[in-house]
Design an enzyme around this catalytic site. Structure first.
Site, mmCIF file in Angstrom:
data_model
loop_
_atom_site.group_PDB
_atom_site.id
_atom_site.type_symbol
_atom_site.label_atom_id
_atom_site.label_comp_id
_atom_site.label_asym_id
_atom_site.label_seq_id
_atom_site.Cartn_x
_atom_site.Cartn_y
_atom_site.Cartn_z
ATOM 1 N N ASP A 94 -11.061 -1.300 -9.896
ATOM 2 C CA ASP A 94 -10.932 -0.043 -10.637
ATOM 3 C C ASP A 94 -9.664 0.013 -11.473
ATOM 4 O O ASP A 94 -9.623 0.722 -12.484
ATOM 5 C CB ASP A 94 -10.949 1.142 -9.668
ATOM 6 N N ARG A 125 -20.539 15.081 -1.950
ATOM 7 C CA ARG A 125 -21.039 14.097 -1.000
ATOM 8 C C ARG A 125 -20.703 14.540 0.417
ATOM 9 O O ARG A 125 -19.730 15.258 0.650
ATOM 10 C CB ARG A 125 -20.448 12.712 -1.269
ATOM 11 N N ALA A 139 -22.579 0.654 -1.138
ATOM 12 C CA ALA A 139 -23.626 -0.357 -1.047
ATOM 13 C C ALA A 139 -23.239 -1.578 -1.872
ATOM 14 O O ALA A 139 -22.569 -1.463 -2.894
ATOM 15 C CB ALA A 139 -24.964 0.209 -1.534
ATOM 16 N N GLU A 149 0.847 -1.196 0.000
ATOM 17 C CA GLU A 149 0.000 0.000 0.000
ATOM 18 C C GLU A 149 0.881 1.244 0.000
ATOM 19 O O GLU A 149 1.787 1.364 0.819
ATOM 20 C CB GLU A 149 -0.922 -0.019 1.224
ATOM 21 N N ARG A 175 -17.814 3.379 3.894
ATOM 22 C CA ARG A 175 -16.632 2.730 3.328
ATOM 23 C C ARG A 175 -15.543 2.538 4.378
ATOM 24 O O ARG A 175 -14.893 1.497 4.441
ATOM 25 C CB ARG A 175 -16.084 3.576 2.174
ATOM 26 N N ALA A 214 -17.835 -1.346 -6.959
ATOM 27 C CA ALA A 214 -17.135 -2.167 -5.960
ATOM 28 C C ALA A 214 -17.547 -3.623 -6.084
ATOM 29 O O ALA A 214 -16.719 -4.532 -5.920
ATOM 30 C CB ALA A 214 -17.419 -1.642 -4.557
#
Length: 456
Positions: A329, A213, A62, A49, A131, A342
């Site tokens: 992605d 958002r 969702a 990462e 998330r 997702a």
């Protein structure tokens, strides 16, 4: 890059076959899901990462019933975590509302005056959550030392005949693995290395949609929409914009996602986030109903806006080359208007886990040749469905904003078009996908499997 060339195997050693060693590039949701699926199949996994810690924004996400089935098959603990942090809609239907025409809040709350159509909740079967809660819950299941932080991939070497793929990182460190899975998002470094830096598919394109958002206190949503709609998963449609909103964190907070059509180009294609204001969002909805204006007023005065980029214009021609592949992605970045991006990554993870489990069952000498076949099978099986989603999601952005010529503002046509497309997402045979992938793998690996036992 001779300094990171892997060793060339001189032959098989004695003793039991070692576990397959997998490098997962990227510690987001799809990367962690993939890692846990591989660990569940007793592979050795390291997640690389680039950030200093596992980190995720607090936006809502969702998962459909199909995605949840994939999570269960990948690793039952994944579905348990989602059930701990997620929440399904309390209603039997998902309602799509007119956000534009109602001139009073009272009219906006009445189904007879503002409900455009509804879809059975059992079809969509969404479970919503934050998330950040989901990712942190999943990451906590990774064994200590699985994730290495501060690792930005800058190169890999996959030489035919060598026993390992070598990776090089920006901090000067190197690593080796039997196989590499790039789950490093829309700006994937793995994709650029796999396809070549000048390939058109290395650069995502602006979809001419931007969004705002926020997570806001739940009482404000009740005041704006009324208690019935505030406790529900709501989608408000209108000209050049649409809003999706729903309660999260056991209705302690309320998630707002406001998408707006943007006729202009995004100023900086390398930065998908730009500073903005509540006034910019409000200006796009100035003629909408008063209930929507109240919801927008719940947004903070200063907030970011996000450009929606995807891979619709330049899809990747393949998701694998040699012993390296891309997933989620990194392979097929989508706009969010189907709510299934997702989920597509979770489907990828299941196929990869099942195929790599097949390879792990082989002797090491055969694995070296079988790994490319497994990844090619993954690419062949996943490209059509995942790339269909990318294009259809773009179309859904226009459909929900009354910009799609075939549906315009006709709610009956919008519902029919939505259901036609969405059924390809929710009416999906997960087991059939896995069987197809294994069949394609066996076809590609051919005579290598003769005389060797494989898993079912």
């Amino acid at each position: 890059m001779a300094d990171i060339l892997p060793n060339v195997s001189g032959g098989e050693g004695d003793g039991p076959e070692p576990r397959l060693e997998v490098a997962v590039v990227g510690g987001g949701i799809v990367g962690v899901v993939t890692a846990l699926g591989l660990l569940h199949r007793e592979m050795q996994v390291t997640v690389y990462e680039r950030a200093a810690q596992i980190n995720e924004i607090g936006a809502g996400i969702a998962f459909t019933g199909v995605a949840r089935e994939c999570l269960q098959r990948l690793n039952p603990r994944l579905l348990e975590i989602l059930s701990e942090v997620g929440r399904r809609s309390p209603r039997e239907t998902i309602r799509y509302w007119d956000g534009f025409h109602p001139r009073t809040k009272e009219a906006a709350e009445r189904e007879e005056s503002s409900l455009l159509f509804e879809v059975p909740e059992g079809d969509l079967a969404f479970w919503a959550c934050l998330r950040s809660h989901l990712l942190l819950g999943m990451a906590a299941q990774l064994p200590e030392g699985t994730v290495q932080f501060g690792k930005q991939l800058v190169n890999y070497v996959d030489v035919q005949g060598s026993d390992r793929v070598a990776l090089a990182f920006a901090d000067g460190s190197t690593a080796e693995a039997d196989v590499v899975i790039g789950c490093d998002g829309i700006h994937s470094a793995t994709r650029k290395l796999l396809l070549g830096a000048d390939h058109p598919a290395t650069k995502p394109s602006y979809s001419h949609k931007k969004f705002f958002r926020a997570i806001v206190p739940f009482p404000g949503a009740v005041a704006a929409l009324g208690p019935d709609k505030a406790h529900d998963y709501c989608i408000h449609l209108g000209p050049d914009a649409h809003m999706i909103s729903f309660p999260v964190n056991n209705a302690a907070m309320y998630n707002i996602f406001l998408a707006i059509h943007d006729p202009d180009d995004w100023l900086d294609p390398h930065a998908m986030v730009a500073p903005s204001t509540r006034a910019e969002a409000s200006a796009a909805l100035r003629d909408w109903g008063p209930h929507v204006a109240e919801i927008v007023n719940l947004l903070p005065e200063q907030l970011p806006k996000y450009g929606v980029f995807d891979m619709a214009e330049n899809p990747a021609p393949a998701y694998a080359c040699g012993r390296v592949c891309i997933a989620g992605d990194a392979a097929h970045a989508s706009s969010p208007f189907h709510g299934a991006g997702a989920g597509m990554g979770v489907e990828d993870a299941l196929v990869l886990a099942e195929l790599l489990a097949q390879v792990q069952n082989l002797p090491v000498a055969v694995r070296l040749r079988a790994l490319p076949a497994a990844l090619e099978a993954f690419s062949a099986v996943r490209r059509e469905r995942s790339q269909w989603l990318v294009q259809s999601s773009r179309d859904m952005g226009d459909i929900l904003q009354w910009r799609y010529p075939a549906t315009a503002r006709d709610s009956r046509k919008i519902k029919a078009e939505f259901q036609r497309r969405a059924r390809k997402i929710w009416d999906f045979d997960v087991n059939g996908m896995v069987v197809e992938a294994k069949t394609e793998y066996r076809r590609r690996v051919g005579s290598l499997l003769q005389g060797h036992r494989t898993t079912n």
